[in-house]
Design an enzyme around this catalytic site. Structure first.
Site, PDB file in Angstrom:
ATOM      1  N   GLU A 469      32.796  32.975 -22.356  1.00  0.00           N
ATOM      2  CA  GLU A 469      32.463  32.611 -23.688  1.00  0.00           C
ATOM      3  C   GLU A 469      30.872  32.176 -23.611  1.00  0.00           C
ATOM      4  O   GLU A 469      30.392  32.333 -24.432  1.00  0.00           O
ATOM      5  CB  GLU A 469      33.476  31.396 -23.870  1.00  0.00           C
ATOM      6  N   HIS A 472      28.971  35.199 -24.345  1.00  0.00           N
ATOM      7  CA  HIS A 472      28.621  35.297 -25.832  1.00  0.00           C
ATOM      8  C   HIS A 472      27.566  34.755 -26.481  1.00  0.00           C
ATOM      9  O   HIS A 472      27.252  35.296 -27.530  1.00  0.00           O
ATOM     10  CB  HIS A 472      30.140  35.121 -26.345  1.00  0.00           C
TER      11      HIS A 472
END
Length: 1031
Positions: A469, A472
């Site tokens: 994450e 990202h």
């Protein structure tokens, strides 16, 4: 059906939650009949993204014109029949062409006269009808022009909900308007589970237009106003077309290029009861009291369920968010909180800073809850981890990991994380593994929370998700794919960097073996005809098509290709090219070619092949190559072809790849410096080596995305080399050989006898990667035989496994173990041993469980052994009940999930049915865990048929919980069908899904399931005789 050679590994948490809507065909109205209703489409508004869109309107496109021509011919034939019928019933006596007899002089006409009269009658009537149906232009001077099939027909528009024409006929939005800023105000009511909102959208007109079209789903628009520039705001009517989740405002006069406009929309809605949009959730605190909260999940297409918006990735804008709450709650959003205002009602309004970066709607997020947090400053960013108060002590590992990785990414990419805060939030009810919302990353509790005393394997899972994450925030948030057909630019990169960053910053977690397993998984998926290119050039428009992009090809194959490219390029070029890519496109959207161009511009060698030329062959076509090796002396011939598993002898494609073939030989085979590289661009090429070379091993460390077949002689020499010195190849290369030979057996290129010949070396194997791969492949074959009730072969298979690995199984220690690699190995060995009923294993596991229960769970079970201990205990009715009590009381999320898997492994039909029903209802077992329950049950003999029946009977309820095409649905389909191998089951699965129609019949995962069953049938037909002889 499960591919016996698709390794059975614990699925990594995935960032996959999708929209529950599906496309319906619009009511089509022909504007040619009412040309004044709306103006024709402006040419610049036809489509927002030409390369991946297609008009979904009848009468547009070459194929549709062909269909209409056929319809015209059918109509003509019907018209002719109608004419004949009318002629045959016409009364000749009424015709003016009948001769009237004089009075009193009755004479009968001759036969000849009668025939001539009838002939004339028919001829005249036919000419009259023909003239009637000829177009008017027939008798003009100019005549009728020749039909031009290339001239587009007048577009048709659907009806909106109020019966008026909706002014847009595409599922993709027009490109005439660009949102600049959203001002969002929301007031959720956590008692009535409703919310109201106001969205103020500032926008710029890019092309003259008479319409503004955007997205809205399940929102009741109560008022809408529109303002152009400094003009007075006026109230406007909003039209809605529900099948495509669109709303529109039409104008009598053009909005002009460059004008700045403001659309204000007031609305109301229910908080969602599924896992997307703005949804409600709940949990029980330590006193047992129920606590409620509201959270968001917008990827890929659910922001439109929380506020009206241009809900496509390329429509980036800035956002200012205000949320009204009760005093007992806190609110979170993407940006830091700017101020709080007390309202006359006693409610509080939290206003957040406006985003300093443009971002896509799917990255917006907000939460209303009573969470607590721990924080730390890292590189001018406040990093916080939030959880329910009872689990605050489980947040420290996530904070440490996020802090380390944020510093790593800032340094590596030469671009600092652009926001002033980064929140990581554990949500009790959350379908995905996690979601990368900019500045407000949301997680399942099991993906973020872990006790300090938890096992390294549990911490490895948390680190994986956090690393994914955080990656990202650069790949996906800072630079975003233009449309979902290039989703791999987000997910492939995040998957690649989760492993690369952890192998650099947390080497003790031993992620190399996990990443190898991920590449094997991607190869299995991509070997099927139902696979798709990484970068999809065909249509990806409907919610189902978008949802199905979140799969192993997008994630794992994307990451595998990046690893292959990185190991192929000269040192430094990969990093240099990525920095150039991020810097050039920061804040904007890209397509795959933009990435290749950036990497090509970073070339460091003058004669080097362009990255674009090489990588297009890997991203724009399905599948991967099989490289076949044949050798005569010093001449080694390499031949490539498409590795395609097919049960129907279909013609394989003639695709070619630019393959960076790496290899080592017997003189230097394990060190990275031994690696040599040869690029295979054509169908066949020759590599020259010294005659003294005894053997060659290709695809060093399995960093290339291809499979190698060495031929009978080549395999024989490699097997002899391993039996002579097991360490002559690296553990990853040994695992690669095991994987490849099983895959080739699946393809029919090697016999299962050759597979067993290779596995003979494994009696001396001690390393995690090759042993894990061997046991995984054998386990898949064992389960297939078990489901076919081949009891004699099942018994022989068990003896074979014990003969090769039993001694290693019995030698495993059941105490605490610090090495992650050793934990991985012993958990695989012991889970196999206990599942096959090996007495030494089941006795040890039962003893550990009894100690745990008798000590009131104070005598801990090592984390990596919990699953095997709990699963063994669950086969006893009494211990199953003890586990059920422990499941209800434990606060450790990783332990709770392992207990649930154990409960689901029972072979008792009543318990199986109860767990499935409870999981579907939610409550004791959360519905988000249903795919895990189904997957676990499908592995057992008693469970697999019960689960399949359950899915069939409850399909409509299941797709209410999980959207059609979403990853949970993909998982459920694969789990329940992948171990079928009979014609009866094939026909049953085919019949069930074909009857679903829009409720799931067209999903790619259905085609994959049918393919897998056929392949299982074929493998059984080929190999059952060999198994009976050799086991």
């Amino acid at each position: 059906m499960e591919d016996p050679f698709d390794s059975e590994r614990a699925s990594l948490p995935r960032n996959m939650i999708e929209n529950s809507m599906f496309e319906e065909e619009p009511d089509v109205v022909d504007l040619a009949k009412d040309s004044t209703a709306f103006p024709a489409l402006e040419p610049d508004e036809v489509v927002y993204e030409p390369r991946s869109s297609r008009l979904l309107v009848r009468g547009l496109g070459e194929n549709d014109l062909d269909d209409e021509e056929e319809d015209y011919e059918s109509s003509a034939r019907l018209l002719g029949m109608s004419f004949i019928n009318r002629s045959s019933t016409h009364n000749p006596s009424s015709s003016p062409y009948n001769r009237q007899a004089p009075p009193r002089l009755c004479s009968c006409p001759s036969a000849r006269m009668l025939v001539v009269g009838v002939f004339i009658l028919v001829l005249v009537a036919s000419m009259a009808m023909a003239l009637y149906f000829l177009p008017g232009c027939t008798f003009t001077k100019a005549g009728c022009g020749k039909a031009n099939s290339s001239t587009p027909m007048e577009p048709s528009y659907p009806n909106s909900t109020n019966g008026e024409l909706f002014p847009w006929n595409e599922i993709r939005l027009p490109a005439s308007v660009r949102p600049v800023n959203y001002d969002l105000s929301l007031t959720p009511n956590l008692t009535s589970m409703t919310f109201t909102g106001r969205t103020v959208i500032n926008m710029t007109i890019l092309h003259d237009t008479k319409r503004i079209v955007l997205h809205s789903s399940e929102l009741i628009i109560t008022k809408a106003t529109f303002q152009v520039g400094e003009d007075k705001s006026v109230e406007v009517k909003v039209l809605e077309y529900k099948p495509w989740q669109q709303i529109a405002v039409s104008f009598l006069e053009d909005l002009k290029v460059g004008q700045v406009c403001v659309l204000t929309l007031d609305y109301a809605a229910n908080l969602s009861h599924t896992y997307d949009g703005f949804y409600n959730s709940s949990y029980n605190d330590k006193t047992g009291a129920k606590r409620v909260l509201a959270a968001t999940q917008f990827e890929p297409q659910a922001a439109r369920k929380a506020f009206p918006c241009f809900d496509e990735p390329a429509f980036k804008a800035t956002f200012l968010v205000r949320i009204t709450r009760e005093p007992g709650y806190i609110t979170l959003s993407n940006m830091p909180q700017a101020k709080t205002t007390t309202l006359p009602s006693g409610l509080l309004e939290d206003e957040f800073e406006q985003t300093g970066v443009n971002m896509s709607t799917y990255l917006v997020a907000f939460i209303v809850a009573n969470f607590t947090s721990i924080t730390r400053n890292v590189s001018n960013t406040l990093v916080s981890v939030y959880s329910v108060p009872e689990k605050k002590e489980h947040t420290h590992y996530a904070l440490d990991t996020a802090s380390t990785l944020l510093h790593f990414y800032n340094t590596f990419f030469h671009i600092d994380y652009p926001l002033r805060k980064l929140d990581l939030v554990a949500i009790p009810d959350f379908l995905a593994g996690a979601m990368e919302n900019w500045g407000l990353i949301t997680f399942r509790e099991t993906s973020l929370l872990v006790g300090n005393q938890s096992s390294p394997l549990d911490k490895q899972l948390i680190a994986n998700v956090v690393a994914h994450e955080l990656a990202h925030q650069w790949f996906g948030n800072l630079v975003t794919m233009r449309w979902w057909n290039d989703l791999w630019l987000n997910e492939g990169f995040a998957t690649y960097w989760q492993y690369t960053s952890l192998m650099t910053e947390f080497p003790q977690l031993d992620l190399g073996n996990v990443f190898l397993g991920v590449r094997f998984k991607a190869l299995a998926k991509d070997s099927l005809n139902s696979s798709h290119p990484v970068s999809v050039s065909s249509q990806v428009t409907t919610p189902e098509q978008v949802s199905e992009m979140f799969d192993s090809v997008t994630y794992e194959k994307g990451a595998s290709l990046l690893l292959m490219l990185k190991t192929t390029l000269p040192d430094g070029q990969f990093r240099k090219g990525l920095i150039k890519y991020l810097d050039k496109y920061r804040g904007s959207n890209t397509v795959t070619e933009d990435l290749w161009n950036s990497l090509t511009q970073a070339q460091m060698l003058p004669q080097q092949e362009s990255v674009s030329d090489m990588m297009r062959t890997w991203t724009l076509q399905n599948g991967f190559p099989l490289v076949t090796v044949s050798r005569k002396g010093g001449h080694v011939t390499l031949t490539q072809e498409h590795f395609l598993l097919s049960a129907d002898n279909a013609t394989h494609t003639s695709n070619l790849w630019h393959i960076p073939v790496t290899y080592v030989n017997d003189s230097c085979s394990s060190a990275p410096s031994c690696r040599q590289i040869f690029t295979l661009r054509n169908k066949t090429a020759t590599l020259n080596v010294s005659d003294s070379v005894k053997w060659l091993k290709f695809n060093y460390m399995n960093t290339g995305f291809y499979i190698v077949h060495y031929g009978d002689e080549g395999w024989a020499t490699l097997i002899d080399a391993l039996k002579t010195d097991i360490n002559t190849l690296t553990p990853h290369d040994r695992a690669s050989l095991i994987h490849n030979i099983f895959a080739l057996s699946r393809l029919g290129r090697v016999s299962f006898r050759q597979v067993l010949n290779l596995l003979d070396y494994a009696t001396n194997e001690t390393e995690t990667a090759p042993l894990t791969e061997a046991l995984s492949q054998l386990s898949s074959v064992y389960r297939l035989l078990d489901k076919r009730q081949e009891q004699r072969l099942v018994a022989r298979m068990k003896v074979y496994i014990w003969g090769h690995f039993g001694q290693l199984m019995d030698s495993q220690d059941w105490g605490e173990e610090e090495s992650v690699s050793k934990q991985e190995l012993r958990s695989v060995l012991l889970e196999m041993a206990c599942s096959l009923g090996r007495q030494n294993c089941t006795d040890q596991a039962t003893a550990l469980f009894d100690q745990w229960t008798n000590s009131n769970q104070t005598k801990p079970i090592p984390g990596d052994l919990q699953r095997v201990v709990f699963s063994t205990a669950a086969q006893s009715d009494l211990r199953w009940l003890s586990l059920m009590e422990a499941y209800s009381s434990t606060t450790y999320d990783s332990e709770k999930r392992k207990i649930l898997q154990a409960l689901a492994s029972t072979q008792d039909p009543q318990s199986i049915v109860w767990i499935l029903s409870t999981g579907l209802e939610g409550g004791i077992i959360q519905t988000q865990e249903l795919p895990l329950v189904i997957s676990t049950m499908s592995d057992g003999f008693a469970g697999h048929l019960l689960v399949w029946d359950f899915v069939k009977e409850n399909w409509d309820r299941i797709i209410e919980k999980f959207p059609v095409g979403s990853y949970p649905i993909q998982s459920i389909i694969k789990s329940t069908t992948s171990q079928f191998s009979t014609q009866t089951h094939l026909e049953e699965v085919q019949g069930f899904f074909s009857n679903l129609k829009e409720r799931g019949s067209q999903m790619r995962s259905v085609q994959e399931a049918l393919e897998t069953i056929r392949l299982n049938q074929l493998w059984m037909d080929r190999n059952l005789p060999t198994l009976r002889i050799w086991l």
